[in-house]
Design a protein around this motif. Structure first.
Motif, PDB file in Angstrom:
ATOM      1  N   GLU A   9    -101.200 -69.072  73.038  1.00 19.25           N
ATOM      2  CA  GLU A   9    -100.304 -69.737  72.033  1.00 19.25           C
ATOM      3  C   GLU A   9     -98.793 -69.217  72.202  1.00 19.25           C
ATOM      4  N   ARG A  10     -97.880 -70.262  72.538  1.00 18.42           N
ATOM      5  CA  ARG A  10     -96.433 -69.866  72.385  1.00 18.42           C
ATOM      6  C   ARG A  10     -95.627 -69.382  71.144  1.00 18.42           C
ATOM      7  N   LEU A  11     -94.814 -68.494  71.329  1.00 22.19           N
ATOM      8  CA  LEU A  11     -93.787 -68.412  70.091  1.00 22.19           C
ATOM      9  C   LEU A  11     -92.434 -68.866  70.325  1.00 22.19           C
ATOM     10  N   PRO A  12     -91.998 -69.864  69.452  1.00 23.50           N
ATOM     11  CA  PRO A  12     -90.917 -70.155  69.315  1.00 23.50           C
ATOM     12  C   PRO A  12     -89.782 -69.334  68.686  1.00 23.50           C
ATOM     13  N   PHE A  13     -88.477 -69.302  68.977  1.00 21.45           N
ATOM     14  CA  PHE A  13     -87.433 -68.585  68.390  1.00 21.45           C
ATOM     15  C   PHE A  13     -86.124 -69.174  68.856  1.00 21.45           C
ATOM     16  N   ALA A  14     -85.323 -69.129  67.684  1.00 21.56           N
ATOM     17  CA  ALA A  14     -84.057 -69.564  67.929  1.00 21.56           C
ATOM     18  C   ALA A  14     -83.288 -68.540  69.090  1.00 21.56           C
ATOM     19  N   VAL A  15     -82.585 -69.230  69.823  1.00 23.88           N
ATOM     20  CA  VAL A  15     -81.592 -68.210  70.954  1.00 23.88           C
ATOM     21  C   VAL A  15     -80.274 -68.071  69.909  1.00 23.88           C
ATOM     22  N   LEU A  19     -75.900 -65.894  72.647  1.00 27.28           N
ATOM     23  CA  LEU A  19     -76.589 -65.662  73.905  1.00 27.28           C
ATOM     24  C   LEU A  19     -76.865 -66.696  74.771  1.00 27.28           C
ATOM     25  N   ARG A  20     -76.662 -68.072  73.943  1.00 27.31           N
ATOM     26  CA  ARG A  20     -77.007 -69.297  74.557  1.00 27.31           C
ATOM     27  C   ARG A  20     -76.650 -69.463  76.280  1.00 27.31           C
ATOM     28  N   GLU A  21     -75.230 -69.219  76.271  1.00 26.28           N
ATOM     29  CA  GLU A  21     -74.829 -69.498  77.461  1.00 26.28           C
ATOM     30  C   GLU A  21     -75.324 -68.754  78.651  1.00 26.28           C
ATOM     31  N   ASP A  22     -76.171 -67.462  78.105  1.00 29.07           N
ATOM     32  CA  ASP A  22     -76.799 -66.804  79.374  1.00 29.07           C
ATOM     33  C   ASP A  22     -78.394 -67.225  79.599  1.00 29.07           C
ATOM     34  N   VAL A  23     -78.655 -68.324  78.893  1.00 29.90           N
ATOM     35  CA  VAL A  23     -79.946 -68.653  79.144  1.00 29.90           C
ATOM     36  C   VAL A  23     -80.182 -70.151  79.678  1.00 29.90           C
ATOM     37  N   PRO A  24     -80.686 -70.203  80.916  1.00 30.85           N
ATOM     38  CA  PRO A  24     -80.667 -71.547  81.527  1.00 30.85           C
ATOM     39  C   PRO A  24     -81.043 -72.743  80.602  1.00 30.85           C
ATOM     40  N   GLY A  25     -79.977 -73.822  80.682  1.00 30.61           N
ATOM     41  CA  GLY A  25     -80.249 -75.035  79.923  1.00 30.61           C
ATOM     42  C   GLY A  25     -79.583 -74.730  78.575  1.00 30.61           C
ATOM     43  N   LYS A  26     -78.826 -73.473  78.480  1.00 27.49           N
ATOM     44  CA  LYS A  26     -78.384 -73.086  76.991  1.00 27.49           C
ATOM     45  C   LYS A  26     -78.952 -73.772  75.846  1.00 27.49           C
ATOM     46  N   PRO A  27     -80.376 -73.383  75.796  1.00 31.13           N
ATOM     47  CA  PRO A  27     -81.066 -73.998  74.518  1.00 31.13           C
ATOM     48  C   PRO A  27     -80.894 -73.387  73.217  1.00 31.13           C
ATOM     49  N   SER A  28     -81.164 -74.066  72.057  1.00 35.02           N
ATOM     50  CA  SER A  28     -80.970 -73.691  70.883  1.00 35.02           C
ATOM     51  C   SER A  28     -81.974 -72.875  70.630  1.00 35.02           C
ATOM     52  N   HIS A  35     -97.695 -63.336  76.219  1.00 33.41           N
ATOM     53  CA  HIS A  35     -98.683 -62.799  77.326  1.00 33.41           C
ATOM     54  C   HIS A  35     -98.214 -62.690  78.588  1.00 33.41           C
ATOM     55  N   CYS A  36     -97.656 -63.825  79.094  1.00 40.03           N
ATOM     56  CA  CYS A  36     -97.048 -63.915  80.515  1.00 40.03           C
ATOM     57  C   CYS A  36     -95.734 -64.040  80.515  1.00 40.03           C
ATOM     58  N   LEU A  37     -94.987 -64.124  79.519  1.00 35.92           N
ATOM     59  CA  LEU A  37     -93.527 -64.282  79.438  1.00 35.92           C
ATOM     60  C   LEU A  37     -92.868 -65.534  79.971  1.00 35.92           C
ATOM     61  N   GLN A  38     -93.572 -66.592  80.115  1.00 35.85           N
ATOM     62  CA  GLN A  38     -93.081 -68.127  80.592  1.00 35.85           C
ATOM     63  C   GLN A  38     -92.073 -68.173  79.593  1.00 35.85           C
ATOM     64  N   LEU A  39     -91.148 -68.763  79.755  1.00 37.20           N
ATOM     65  CA  LEU A  39     -90.082 -69.145  78.759  1.00 37.20           C
ATOM     66  C   LEU A  39     -89.862 -70.528  79.040  1.00 37.20           C
ATOM     67  N   GLU A  40     -89.499 -71.591  78.055  1.00 41.07           N
ATOM     68  CA  GLU A  40     -89.358 -72.755  78.014  1.00 41.07           C
ATOM     69  C   GLU A  40     -88.172 -73.332  76.806  1.00 41.07           C
ATOM     70  N   PRO A  41     -87.147 -73.968  77.262  1.00 35.69           N
ATOM     71  CA  PRO A  41     -86.462 -74.593  76.262  1.00 35.69           C
ATOM     72  C   PRO A  41     -86.976 -75.351  75.376  1.00 35.69           C
ATOM     73  N   VAL A  42     -86.724 -75.537  73.881  1.00 39.34           N
ATOM     74  CA  VAL A  42     -87.351 -76.182  73.164  1.00 39.34           C
ATOM     75  C   VAL A  42     -86.202 -76.821  72.022  1.00 39.34           C
ATOM     76  N   GLN A  84     -76.631 -62.479  86.869  1.00 38.11           N
ATOM     77  CA  GLN A  84     -75.453 -62.527  85.990  1.00 38.11           C
ATOM     78  C   GLN A  84     -76.122 -62.740  84.597  1.00 38.11           C
ATOM     79  N   ARG A  85     -76.867 -63.559  84.411  1.00 38.40           N
ATOM     80  CA  ARG A  85     -77.387 -64.028  83.042  1.00 38.40           C
ATOM     81  C   ARG A  85     -78.391 -62.586  82.543  1.00 38.40           C
TER      82      ARG A  85
END
Ligand code: ZN
Length: 131
Positions: A9-15, A19-28, A35-42, A84-85
């Motif tokens: 089960e993945r955990l959502p958190f607000a960026v 920090l947003r400009e340093d995350v691919p896609g600048k997600p909110s 477990h595996c640190l897979q990251l996805e914008p939401v 760089q990020r």
């Protein structure tokens, strides 16, 4: 919202906005697999992570520093691409008075975390890059 890679089960958190400009896609917000640190914008997740120690108890207590540390660690899956990020995020962790390479060392020893890359070898690469 289970992880497509490992089924956890993945955990959502607000960026944090800084920090947003340093995350691919600048997600909110992002979904992170603890477990595996897979990251996805939401966008607009229905929940918010209350405590970063749910991911690992070695993360900093400061919430923004913990978010920066978590995001940087997840991006280590592609160190060359995100160099760089990662640097910018780790600088923020450092600015909060936390040694990010020490935290990475502890994350590498956390048996709950099994990313598809070796945290310890990425940490050694970072040590050379950040000298
Ligand atoms: Zn996963």
């Amino acid at each position: 919202m289970t992880c497509p890679d490992c089924g956890e089960e993945r955990l959502p958190f607000a960026v944090p906005s800084a920090l947003r400009e340093d995350v691919p896609g600048k997600p909110s917000s992002v979904l992170l697999c603890p477990h595996c640190l897979q990251l996805e914008p939401v966008e607009n997740p229905d929940a918010e992570l209350s405590d970063f120690t749910t991911i690992s108890d070695v993360l900093p207590e400061d919430r923004d520093a913990a978010a920066a540390m978590t995001l940087a660690t997840a991006l280590l899956s592609s160190l060359a691409l995100h160099r760089q990020r990662i640097d910018a995020l780790l600088d923020r962790v450092e600015a909060a008075g936390v040694d990010p390479l020490l935290v990475l060392d502890r994350l590498a020893d956390d048996p709950e975390l099994e990313p598809n890359f070796d945290i310890e070898s990425r940490r050694r690469q970072l040590l050379q890059l950040r000298e």
